[in-house]
Design an enzyme around this catalytic site. Structure first.
Site, mmCIF file in Angstrom:
data_model
loop_
_atom_site.group_PDB
_atom_site.id
_atom_site.type_symbol
_atom_site.label_atom_id
_atom_site.label_comp_id
_atom_site.label_asym_id
_atom_site.label_seq_id
_atom_site.Cartn_x
_atom_site.Cartn_y
_atom_site.Cartn_z
ATOM 1 N N ASP A 48 41.505 30.123 31.219
ATOM 2 C CA ASP A 48 41.159 29.969 32.631
ATOM 3 C C ASP A 48 40.107 28.895 32.847
ATOM 4 O OD1 ASP A 48 39.599 32.269 35.036
ATOM 5 O OD2 ASP A 48 40.538 30.295 35.259
ATOM 6 N N ASP B 177 42.439 24.478 38.139
ATOM 7 C CA ASP B 177 42.209 25.858 37.736
ATOM 8 C C ASP B 177 43.453 26.507 37.125
ATOM 9 O OD1 ASP B 177 41.163 28.895 39.526
ATOM 10 O OD2 ASP B 177 41.474 28.456 37.405
HETATM 11 O O1 LIG Z 1 38.520 32.793 39.985
HETATM 12 C C1 LIG Z 1 39.126 31.732 40.090
HETATM 13 C C2 LIG Z 1 38.988 30.842 41.327
HETATM 14 C C3 LIG Z 1 37.633 30.235 41.334
HETATM 15 CL CL1 LIG Z 1 37.374 29.443 42.892
HETATM 16 N N1 LIG Z 1 39.960 31.235 39.092
HETATM 17 N N2 LIG Z 1 40.152 31.953 37.956
HETATM 18 C C4 LIG Z 1 40.769 33.166 38.012
HETATM 19 N N3 LIG Z 1 40.852 33.993 36.964
HETATM 20 C C5 LIG Z 1 41.522 35.218 37.291
HETATM 21 C C6 LIG Z 1 41.882 35.027 38.750
HETATM 22 N N4 LIG Z 1 41.364 33.686 39.090
#
Ligand SMILES: O=C(CCCl)NNC1=[NH+]CCN1
Length: 331
Positions: free
Chosen positions: A36, A220
């Site tokens: 991630d 992302d």
């Molecule tokens: O949390 C975010 C967005 C940040 Cl603005 N991305 N990463 C992620 N990991 C699990 C769900 N989303």
């Protein structure tokens, strides 16, 4: 040193997320983690996770690893952009991804996970690849796997080659020329507050004119969809018969039978096109004739997010030099 590991869609239908095998401890325990770039904690389902919150996930048991050490007094607690959350305590242990080993990696053990993590049966945790400033361990923040590995890598980079409904790869320490075509176009990265934040040069809907306009956003891998300013969304869904922004479903939906235009985004002078199939993301519920769009509004999030729907249209280089930069190539 280098490493390379598969990025496999966590479900066989909609590319909700991608999981990658890692090994932790001695003897090695294999888990499948969601790499991630939108966060910076490495956390796992563990022997400390309440059994009622585990539904088929593999767990890391530090007490079965001769190299595990409790980081006494350290805890972590994280909430993601989608509202999912987890928290727990922290160990260090040997940690490897595709032949690349880090000793003394902080491995955050879940003592509590939210329901969406419990229901994602094949995801055993997350591996944060954002900047270590985002790490939530307190009182002593910990380094990401990439930051720990960086000094031993042939080159201080990792690359993401995510694919539509098939396995791709994460490579560490090298750029594989076989994975892309043409040239890699690099743009600067804003490290604050800790995401891989860059500025796109604009967009086009279908075969329409390119709208040159700076669009700041984060690259992302941990977010499934693309979240952009409302003005871009209305320009896109205006071209889709029967599309509506549904309060009920929480975003733009349209008849699954609708013809969708492609969506092109700019990186400098380069252009990347997301095919319609990626944007017809999934039926709103199993078997429904209404589909949820892969492009959604970033209103209310506070940041634009170039998630997997965009990333799988490119080969992406995350360059961790100082200053960091991000490279994009077609493939
Ligand atoms: O949390 C975010 C967005 C940040 Cl603005 N991305 N990463 C992620 N990991 C699990 C769900 N989303």
């Amino acid at each position: 040193a280098t490493g390379s590991a598969a990025a496999v869609p966590v479900d066989e239908r909609f590319d909700i997320a991608y999981i990658t095998p890692v090994t932790i401890g001695t003897p090695p325990q294999t888990l499948q983690l969601d790499f991630d770039t939108g966060s910076s904690d490495l956390w796992v389902f563990s022997s400390h996770t309440p059994p009622s919150q585990i539904r088929g996930q593999e767990v890391y048991a530090p007490n079965k690893s001769s190299t595990a050490k409790l980081l006494d007094g350290q805890t972590w607690s994280i909430t993601y952009g989608d509202g999912s959350a987890s928290r727990g305590n922290v160990y260090t242990d040997n940690f490897a991804v595709g032949g690349l080993t880090v000793e003394g990696q902080a491995v955050e053990c879940a003592q509590q996970v939210s329901s969406s993590f419990t229901s994602e049966e094949h995801m055993d945790g997350l591996l944060g690849l954002g900047f270590s400033t985002l790490n939530t361990v307190s009182p002593k923040g910990q380094l990401t796997f990439f930051d720990n590995a960086k000094s031993k890598l042939d080159s201080p980079v990792f690359t993401a080659d995510l694919k539509y409904r098939e396995a791709g790869t994460y490579d560490f320490g090298f750029i594989d020329k076989a994975k892309y075509t043409g040239e890699i176009v690099y743009v600067p990265v804003e490290m604050d507050p800790g995401y891989w934040t860059f500025t796109s040069s604009g967009y086009a809907v279908g075969s329409g004119n390119f709208n040159a306009a700076p669009i700041s956003g984060i690259a992302d891998t941990g977010t499934s969809l693309v979240y952009l300013p409302n003005s871009i969304l209305t320009a896109y869904y205006r071209q889709v018969q029967g599309a509506t922004n549904s309060a009920n479903y929480g975003g733009y939906v349209f008849p699954c039978s609708a013809t969708l235009p492609a969506f092109t985004f700019g990186i400098g002078e380069a252009r990347f096109t997301i095919p319609p199939a990626y944007i017809s993301y999934a039926p709103v519920t199993e078997g429904s004739a209404t589909c949820f769009g892969g492009l959604q509004s970033s209103r209310g999030i506070g940041v634009n997010i170039w998630g997997d729907v965009a990333l799988k249209a490119a080969f992406v280089v995350y360059n961790g030099e100082n200053p960091p930069k991000i490279g994009w190539a077609n493939k």
